[in-house]
Motif scaffolding. Structure first.
Motif, PDB file in Angstrom:
ATOM      1  N   GLN A 217       0.819  -1.217   0.000  1.00  0.00           N
ATOM      2  CA  GLN A 217       0.000   0.000   0.000  1.00  0.00           C
ATOM      3  C   GLN A 217       0.852   1.266   0.000  1.00  0.00           C
ATOM      4  N   GLU A 218       2.157   1.106  -0.179  1.00  0.00           N
ATOM      5  CA  GLU A 218       3.076   2.226   0.023  1.00  0.00           C
ATOM      6  C   GLU A 218       2.727   3.438  -0.828  1.00  0.00           C
ATOM      7  N   SER A 219       2.511   3.260  -2.116  1.00  0.00           N
ATOM      8  CA  SER A 219       2.274   4.410  -2.993  1.00  0.00           C
ATOM      9  C   SER A 219       0.965   5.122  -2.638  1.00  0.00           C
ATOM     10  N   THR A 220      -0.084   4.362  -2.383  1.00  0.00           N
ATOM     11  CA  THR A 220      -1.358   4.995  -2.027  1.00  0.00           C
ATOM     12  C   THR A 220      -1.301   5.614  -0.639  1.00  0.00           C
ATOM     13  N   ALA A 221      -0.531   5.000   0.269  1.00  0.00           N
ATOM     14  CA  ALA A 221      -0.400   5.545   1.616  1.00  0.00           C
ATOM     15  C   ALA A 221       0.245   6.922   1.585  1.00  0.00           C
ATOM     16  N   TYR A 222       1.291   7.075   0.809  1.00  0.00           N
ATOM     17  CA  TYR A 222       1.951   8.374   0.700  1.00  0.00           C
ATOM     18  C   TYR A 222       1.002   9.417   0.130  1.00  0.00           C
ATOM     19  N   SER A 223       0.246   9.046  -0.885  1.00  0.00           N
ATOM     20  CA  SER A 223      -0.676   9.974  -1.517  1.00  0.00           C
ATOM     21  C   SER A 223      -1.782  10.388  -0.553  1.00  0.00           C
ATOM     22  N   LYS A 224      -2.356   9.428   0.169  1.00  0.00           N
ATOM     23  CA  LYS A 224      -3.414   9.728   1.132  1.00  0.00           C
ATOM     24  C   LYS A 224      -2.896  10.625   2.255  1.00  0.00           C
ATOM     25  N   ALA A 225      -1.701  10.348   2.728  1.00  0.00           N
ATOM     26  CA  ALA A 225      -1.133  11.128   3.825  1.00  0.00           C
ATOM     27  C   ALA A 225      -0.878  12.573   3.401  1.00  0.00           C
ATOM     28  N   GLU A 226      -0.296  12.756   2.235  1.00  0.00           N
ATOM     29  CA  GLU A 226      -0.009  14.107   1.749  1.00  0.00           C
ATOM     30  C   GLU A 226      -1.290  14.912   1.567  1.00  0.00           C
ATOM     31  N   THR A 227      -2.326  14.263   1.054  1.00  0.00           N
ATOM     32  CA  THR A 227      -3.611  14.947   0.865  1.00  0.00           C
ATOM     33  C   THR A 227      -4.226  15.325   2.204  1.00  0.00           C
ATOM     34  N   ALA A 228      -4.134  14.433   3.191  1.00  0.00           N
ATOM     35  CA  ALA A 228      -4.757  14.654   4.490  1.00  0.00           C
ATOM     36  C   ALA A 228      -4.172  15.856   5.219  1.00  0.00           C
ATOM     37  N   VAL A 229      -2.864  16.070   5.094  1.00  0.00           N
ATOM     38  CA  VAL A 229      -2.205  17.135   5.866  1.00  0.00           C
ATOM     39  C   VAL A 229      -1.956  18.392   5.046  1.00  0.00           C
ATOM     40  N   ALA A 230      -2.456  18.422   3.827  1.00  0.00           N
ATOM     41  CA  ALA A 230      -2.115  19.517   2.914  1.00  0.00           C
ATOM     42  C   ALA A 230      -2.515  20.890   3.438  1.00  0.00           C
ATOM     43  N   ASP A 231      -3.607  20.965   4.224  1.00  0.00           N
ATOM     44  CA  ASP A 231      -4.105  22.278   4.659  1.00  0.00           C
ATOM     45  C   ASP A 231      -3.674  22.661   6.069  1.00  0.00           C
ATOM     46  N   ILE A 232      -2.740  21.925   6.655  1.00  0.00           N
ATOM     47  CA  ILE A 232      -2.291  22.243   8.019  1.00  0.00           C
ATOM     48  C   ILE A 232      -1.284  23.392   7.974  1.00  0.00           C
ATOM     49  N   GLN A 233      -1.650  24.508   8.579  1.00  0.00           N
ATOM     50  CA  GLN A 233      -0.769  25.661   8.578  1.00  0.00           C
ATOM     51  C   GLN A 233       0.440  25.420   9.482  1.00  0.00           C
ATOM     52  N   GLY A 234       1.599  25.858   9.030  1.00  0.00           N
ATOM     53  CA  GLY A 234       2.820  25.724   9.813  1.00  0.00           C
ATOM     54  C   GLY A 234       3.594  24.455   9.543  1.00  0.00           C
ATOM     55  N   LEU A 235       3.009  23.508   8.818  1.00  0.00           N
ATOM     56  CA  LEU A 235       3.707  22.262   8.496  1.00  0.00           C
ATOM     57  C   LEU A 235       4.540  22.478   7.240  1.00  0.00           C
ATOM     58  N   ARG A 236       5.865  22.449   7.398  1.00  0.00           N
ATOM     59  CA  ARG A 236       6.754  22.729   6.278  1.00  0.00           C
ATOM     60  C   ARG A 236       6.997  21.496   5.405  1.00  0.00           C
ATOM     61  N   ARG A 237       7.095  20.348   6.070  1.00  0.00           N
ATOM     62  CA  ARG A 237       7.449  19.136   5.330  1.00  0.00           C
ATOM     63  C   ARG A 237       7.081  17.925   6.169  1.00  0.00           C
ATOM     64  N   MET A 238       6.765  16.811   5.492  1.00  0.00           N
ATOM     65  CA  MET A 238       6.441  15.589   6.219  1.00  0.00           C
ATOM     66  C   MET A 238       7.263  14.422   5.686  1.00  0.00           C
ATOM     67  N   HIS A 239       7.881  13.686   6.606  1.00  0.00           N
ATOM     68  CA  HIS A 239       8.599  12.460   6.279  1.00  0.00           C
ATOM     69  C   HIS A 239       7.722  11.289   6.743  1.00  0.00           C
ATOM     70  N   LEU A 240       7.387  10.402   5.841  1.00  0.00           N
ATOM     71  CA  LEU A 240       6.440   9.337   6.153  1.00  0.00           C
ATOM     72  C   LEU A 240       7.109   7.975   6.093  1.00  0.00           C
ATOM     73  N   GLY A 241       6.833   7.151   7.091  1.00  0.00           N
ATOM     74  CA  GLY A 241       7.299   5.768   7.103  1.00  0.00           C
ATOM     75  C   GLY A 241       6.138   4.846   7.414  1.00  0.00           C
ATOM     76  N   LEU A 242       6.182   3.629   6.921  1.00  0.00           N
ATOM     77  CA  LEU A 242       5.131   2.655   7.154  1.00  0.00           C
ATOM     78  C   LEU A 242       5.570   1.658   8.211  1.00  0.00           C
ATOM     79  N   THR A 243       4.672   1.329   9.103  1.00  0.00           N
ATOM     80  CA  THR A 243       4.946   0.298  10.095  1.00  0.00           C
ATOM     81  C   THR A 243       4.191  -0.965   9.712  1.00  0.00           C
ATOM     82  N   THR A 244       4.920  -2.038   9.560  1.00  0.00           N
ATOM     83  CA  THR A 244       4.343  -3.346   9.271  1.00  0.00           C
ATOM     84  C   THR A 244       4.939  -4.335  10.260  1.00  0.00           C
ATOM     85  N   PRO A 245       4.340  -5.472  10.472  1.00  0.00           N
ATOM     86  CA  PRO A 245       4.879  -6.446  11.428  1.00  0.00           C
ATOM     87  C   PRO A 245       6.337  -6.769  11.175  1.00  0.00           C
ATOM     88  N   GLY A 246       7.148  -6.536  12.217  1.00  0.00           N
ATOM     89  CA  GLY A 246       8.558  -6.878  12.115  1.00  0.00           C
ATOM     90  C   GLY A 246       9.410  -5.862  11.432  1.00  0.00           C
TER      91      GLY A 246
END
Length: 269
Positions: free
Chosen positions: A236-265
Protein backbone atom coordinates in the motif's frame (compact mmCIF):
# COMPACT_ATOMS: atom_id res chain seq x y z
CA UNK A 1 6.86 29.47 36.34
CA UNK A 2 4.57 30.05 33.33
CA UNK A 3 2.44 26.86 33.70
CA UNK A 4 1.11 25.19 36.84
CA UNK A 5 -0.90 21.97 36.63
CA UNK A 6 -3.20 20.98 39.48
CA UNK A 7 -4.04 17.27 39.59
CA UNK A 8 -6.55 15.86 42.04
CA UNK A 9 -9.43 13.43 42.49
CA UNK A 10 -13.01 14.70 42.29
CA UNK A 11 -14.21 16.91 45.17
CA UNK A 12 -10.67 17.54 46.45
CA UNK A 13 -10.83 21.35 46.24
CA UNK A 14 -8.62 21.39 43.14
CA UNK A 15 -10.64 23.99 41.23
CA UNK A 16 -10.83 26.23 44.31
CA UNK A 17 -7.08 26.01 44.85
CA UNK A 18 -6.32 26.56 41.15
CA UNK A 19 -8.50 29.67 40.98
CA UNK A 20 -6.95 31.19 44.08
CA UNK A 21 -3.38 30.46 42.92
CA UNK A 22 -4.15 31.98 39.52
CA UNK A 23 -5.73 35.05 41.10
CA UNK A 24 -2.75 35.57 43.42
CA UNK A 25 -0.20 35.26 40.62
CA UNK A 26 -2.23 37.07 37.96
CA UNK A 27 -2.38 33.94 35.79
CA UNK A 28 -5.23 32.59 33.68
CA UNK A 29 -7.12 29.63 35.17
CA UNK A 30 -8.23 26.89 32.77
CA UNK A 31 -10.03 23.65 33.55
CA UNK A 32 -12.30 21.10 31.87
CA UNK A 33 -13.87 23.83 29.72
CA UNK A 34 -10.94 23.33 27.36
CA UNK A 35 -12.92 20.39 25.92
CA UNK A 36 -15.58 22.84 24.74
CA UNK A 37 -12.90 25.10 23.28
CA UNK A 38 -11.38 22.15 21.40
CA UNK A 39 -14.78 21.07 20.05
CA UNK A 40 -15.45 24.59 18.77
CA UNK A 41 -11.95 25.04 17.31
CA UNK A 42 -12.07 21.79 15.31
CA UNK A 43 -15.83 21.67 14.68
CA UNK A 44 -16.35 18.26 16.30
CA UNK A 45 -19.10 16.95 18.54
CA UNK A 46 -18.40 18.04 22.11
CA UNK A 47 -20.02 14.98 23.66
CA UNK A 48 -17.87 12.58 21.62
CA UNK A 49 -14.79 14.60 22.47
CA UNK A 50 -15.70 14.54 26.17
CA UNK A 51 -16.11 10.75 26.10
CA UNK A 52 -12.75 10.32 24.34
CA UNK A 53 -10.94 12.54 26.82
CA UNK A 54 -12.67 11.48 30.01
CA UNK A 55 -13.26 7.75 29.72
CA UNK A 56 -10.89 4.81 29.57
CA UNK A 57 -10.69 2.93 26.25
CA UNK A 58 -13.00 -0.04 26.02
CA UNK A 59 -12.47 -3.29 24.13
CA UNK A 60 -14.46 -2.10 21.11
CA UNK A 61 -12.34 1.05 20.81
CA UNK A 62 -9.56 -1.07 19.31
CA UNK A 63 -11.69 -1.54 16.16
CA UNK A 64 -11.61 2.09 15.15
CA UNK A 65 -9.53 5.26 15.32
CA UNK A 66 -12.27 7.69 16.32
CA UNK A 67 -11.13 7.86 19.95
CA UNK A 68 -7.49 8.39 18.97
CA UNK A 69 -8.47 11.16 16.54
CA UNK A 70 -10.53 12.95 19.19
CA UNK A 71 -7.69 12.65 21.70
CA UNK A 72 -5.30 14.12 19.14
CA UNK A 73 -7.67 17.04 18.58
CA UNK A 74 -7.86 17.63 22.32
CA UNK A 75 -4.06 17.54 22.64
CA UNK A 76 -3.73 20.04 19.79
CA UNK A 77 -6.11 22.46 21.48
CA UNK A 78 -4.46 21.87 24.85
CA UNK A 79 -0.90 22.55 23.65
CA UNK A 80 -2.00 25.62 21.71
CA UNK A 81 -3.74 26.97 24.80
CA UNK A 82 -0.72 26.28 27.03
CA UNK A 83 1.50 28.11 24.53
CA UNK A 84 0.19 31.44 25.85
CA UNK A 85 1.69 30.44 29.27
CA UNK A 86 1.07 32.09 32.67
CA UNK A 87 -1.63 29.48 33.21
CA UNK A 88 -2.95 27.40 36.08
CA UNK A 89 -4.53 24.28 34.56
CA UNK A 90 -6.78 22.01 36.61
CA UNK A 91 -8.26 19.78 33.90
CA UNK A 92 -7.54 16.22 32.83
CA UNK A 93 -3.96 14.90 32.59
CA UNK A 94 -2.12 18.21 32.30
CA UNK A 95 0.84 16.86 34.28
CA UNK A 96 1.13 13.93 31.84
CA UNK A 97 0.75 15.91 28.62
CA UNK A 98 3.43 18.33 29.90
CA UNK A 99 5.62 15.74 31.60
CA UNK A 100 8.83 16.54 29.66
CA UNK A 101 8.18 20.24 29.10
CA UNK A 102 10.32 22.74 31.07
CA UNK A 103 8.85 25.68 33.01
CA UNK A 104 5.93 23.60 34.30
CA UNK A 105 5.20 23.02 37.98
CA UNK A 106 3.12 19.89 38.53
CA UNK A 107 1.05 19.78 41.73
CA UNK A 108 -1.00 16.91 43.18
CA UNK A 109 -3.75 17.61 45.73
CA UNK A 110 -4.89 14.76 48.01
CA UNK A 111 -7.94 14.90 50.28
CA UNK A 112 -9.43 12.36 52.68
CA UNK A 113 -12.23 10.25 51.23
CA UNK A 114 -14.65 11.26 54.00
CA UNK A 115 -14.02 14.94 53.33
CA UNK A 116 -14.53 14.34 49.60
CA UNK A 117 -17.81 12.54 50.27
CA UNK A 118 -19.07 15.46 52.34
CA UNK A 119 -18.05 17.87 49.58
CA UNK A 120 -19.81 15.76 46.95
CA UNK A 121 -22.96 15.59 49.09
CA UNK A 122 -22.96 19.36 49.36
CA UNK A 123 -22.36 19.94 45.64
CA UNK A 124 -24.82 17.38 44.31
CA UNK A 125 -27.35 17.55 47.13
CA UNK A 126 -27.27 13.74 47.46
CA UNK A 127 -26.96 11.24 50.31
CA UNK A 128 -23.83 9.70 51.78
CA UNK A 129 -24.00 6.32 50.03
CA UNK A 130 -24.73 7.82 46.63
CA UNK A 131 -21.91 10.35 46.98
CA UNK A 132 -19.43 7.66 48.02
CA UNK A 133 -20.39 5.33 45.16
CA UNK A 134 -20.11 8.19 42.66
CA UNK A 135 -16.66 9.21 43.89
CA UNK A 136 -15.31 5.67 43.86
CA UNK A 137 -16.63 5.13 40.33
CA UNK A 138 -15.04 8.38 39.14
CA UNK A 139 -11.71 7.49 40.80
CA UNK A 140 -11.70 4.07 39.14
CA UNK A 141 -12.51 5.51 35.72
CA UNK A 142 -9.81 8.17 35.96
CA UNK A 143 -7.22 5.68 37.21
CA UNK A 144 -8.03 3.26 34.40
CA UNK A 145 -7.86 6.06 31.81
CA UNK A 146 -4.44 7.16 33.02
CA UNK A 147 -3.06 3.63 33.15
CA UNK A 148 -4.26 2.63 29.69
CA UNK A 149 -3.23 5.81 27.89
CA UNK A 150 -0.04 6.74 29.73
CA UNK A 151 1.03 3.64 31.65
CA UNK A 152 1.16 5.57 34.94
CA UNK A 153 -0.59 5.46 38.28
CA UNK A 154 -2.10 8.93 38.68
CA UNK A 155 -1.18 8.91 42.38
CA UNK A 156 2.52 8.22 41.78
CA UNK A 157 4.41 11.02 43.63
CA UNK A 158 7.25 10.91 41.09
CA UNK A 159 4.94 12.51 38.51
CA UNK A 160 4.72 15.73 40.51
CA UNK A 161 6.90 18.53 41.83
CA UNK A 162 4.63 19.17 44.83
CA UNK A 163 2.38 16.64 46.57
CA UNK A 164 -0.01 18.23 49.08
CA UNK A 165 -2.18 16.27 51.50
CA UNK A 166 -5.10 18.36 52.79
CA UNK A 167 -5.48 16.10 55.83
CA UNK A 168 -3.07 18.26 57.82
CA UNK A 169 -3.09 21.58 55.95
CA UNK A 170 -5.86 23.96 54.95
CA UNK A 171 -6.79 25.11 51.47
CA UNK A 172 -5.34 28.52 52.37
CA UNK A 173 -2.01 26.95 53.29
CA UNK A 174 -1.98 24.82 50.12
CA UNK A 175 -2.44 27.96 48.02
CA UNK A 176 0.34 29.71 49.94
CA UNK A 177 2.75 26.78 49.46
CA UNK A 178 2.15 26.65 45.70
CA UNK A 179 2.47 30.40 45.24
CA UNK A 180 5.69 30.55 47.29
CA UNK A 181 7.16 27.62 45.35
CA UNK A 182 6.40 29.33 42.04
CA UNK A 183 7.95 32.59 43.16
CA UNK A 184 11.24 31.02 44.29
CA UNK A 185 11.54 28.62 41.36
CA UNK A 186 14.68 29.05 39.28
CA UNK A 187 13.36 26.97 36.37
CA UNK A 188 13.76 29.02 33.17
CA UNK A 189 13.82 27.95 29.53
CA UNK A 190 10.63 29.80 28.65
CA UNK A 191 11.40 30.00 24.93
CA UNK A 192 12.30 26.30 24.86
CA UNK A 193 8.95 25.56 26.46
CA UNK A 194 7.05 27.62 23.91
CA UNK A 195 8.85 25.97 21.00
CA UNK A 196 8.16 22.50 22.37
CA UNK A 197 4.47 23.30 22.84
CA UNK A 198 4.19 24.63 19.29
CA UNK A 199 5.79 21.47 17.89
CA UNK A 200 3.60 19.24 20.06
CA UNK A 201 0.43 21.06 18.97
CA UNK A 202 1.40 20.69 15.32
CA UNK A 203 2.18 16.99 15.79
CA UNK A 204 -1.25 16.47 17.35
CA UNK A 205 -2.92 18.21 14.42
CA UNK A 206 -1.02 15.97 11.99
CA UNK A 207 -2.07 12.86 13.91
CA UNK A 208 -5.72 13.96 13.99
CA UNK A 209 -5.76 14.46 10.22
CA UNK A 210 -4.03 11.16 9.49
CA UNK A 211 -6.38 9.23 11.79
CA UNK A 212 -9.08 10.06 9.24
CA UNK A 213 -7.41 7.68 6.76
CA UNK A 214 -5.18 5.41 8.91
CA UNK A 215 -5.90 3.38 12.04
CA UNK A 216 -2.37 3.58 13.48
CA UNK A 217 -0.51 6.91 13.53
CA UNK A 218 2.45 8.40 15.41
CA UNK A 219 3.88 11.85 14.69
CA UNK A 220 6.59 14.08 16.08
CA UNK A 221 7.47 17.57 14.87
CA UNK A 222 10.71 19.53 14.97
CA UNK A 223 10.70 23.12 13.73
CA UNK A 224 7.62 22.54 11.59
CA UNK A 225 8.99 19.34 10.04
CA UNK A 226 6.93 16.23 10.77
CA UNK A 227 8.25 12.70 11.14
CA UNK A 228 5.33 10.33 10.84
CA UNK A 229 4.72 6.59 11.11
CA UNK A 230 1.46 5.07 9.88
CA UNK A 231 0.26 1.50 9.90
CA UNK A 232 0.08 0.14 6.35
CA UNK A 233 1.45 -2.80 4.39
CA UNK A 234 4.29 -2.32 1.92
CA UNK A 235 2.01 -3.07 -1.01
CA UNK A 236 0.00 0.00 0.00
CA UNK A 237 3.08 2.23 0.02
CA UNK A 238 2.27 4.41 -2.99
CA UNK A 239 -1.36 4.99 -2.03
CA UNK A 240 -0.40 5.55 1.62
CA UNK A 241 1.95 8.37 0.70
CA UNK A 242 -0.68 9.97 -1.52
CA UNK A 243 -3.41 9.73 1.13
CA UNK A 244 -1.13 11.13 3.83
CA UNK A 245 -0.01 14.11 1.75
CA UNK A 246 -3.61 14.95 0.86
CA UNK A 247 -4.76 14.65 4.49
CA UNK A 248 -2.21 17.14 5.87
CA UNK A 249 -2.11 19.52 2.91
CA UNK A 250 -4.11 22.28 4.66
CA UNK A 251 -2.29 22.24 8.02
CA UNK A 252 -0.77 25.66 8.58
CA UNK A 253 2.82 25.72 9.81
CA UNK A 254 3.71 22.26 8.50
CA UNK A 255 6.75 22.73 6.28
CA UNK A 256 7.45 19.14 5.33
CA UNK A 257 6.44 15.59 6.22
CA UNK A 258 8.60 12.46 6.28
CA UNK A 259 6.44 9.34 6.15
CA UNK A 260 7.30 5.77 7.10
CA UNK A 261 5.13 2.65 7.15
CA UNK A 262 4.95 0.30 10.10
CA UNK A 263 4.34 -3.35 9.27
CA UNK A 264 4.88 -6.45 11.43
CA UNK A 265 8.56 -6.88 12.12
CA UNK A 266 9.67 -3.66 10.44
CA UNK A 267 11.05 -0.35 11.69
CA UNK A 268 10.36 2.58 9.34
CA UNK A 269 13.12 4.93 10.53
Amino acid sequence: MPIITISRDSSSHGKRIAERVANTLGYSCIGPEIVQQAAQSFDVDQKRLQLAVGRAPRFLDSFGSSKERHLALFRAAFFECMHSDNIVYHGMAGHLFLHDVPNVMKVRIVADLEERIREQMRRKNIGYDEAKALLLRQDQERSKWTKMLFGHDNRDPSLYDIYLNLHNISVDKAVEIIVDAVRISTNGHREIMRKMLADMALAARVEAKLYEVFSDVEATVRDGEAFVKVGASLIQESTAYSKAETAVADIQGLRRMHLGLTTPGSVPF
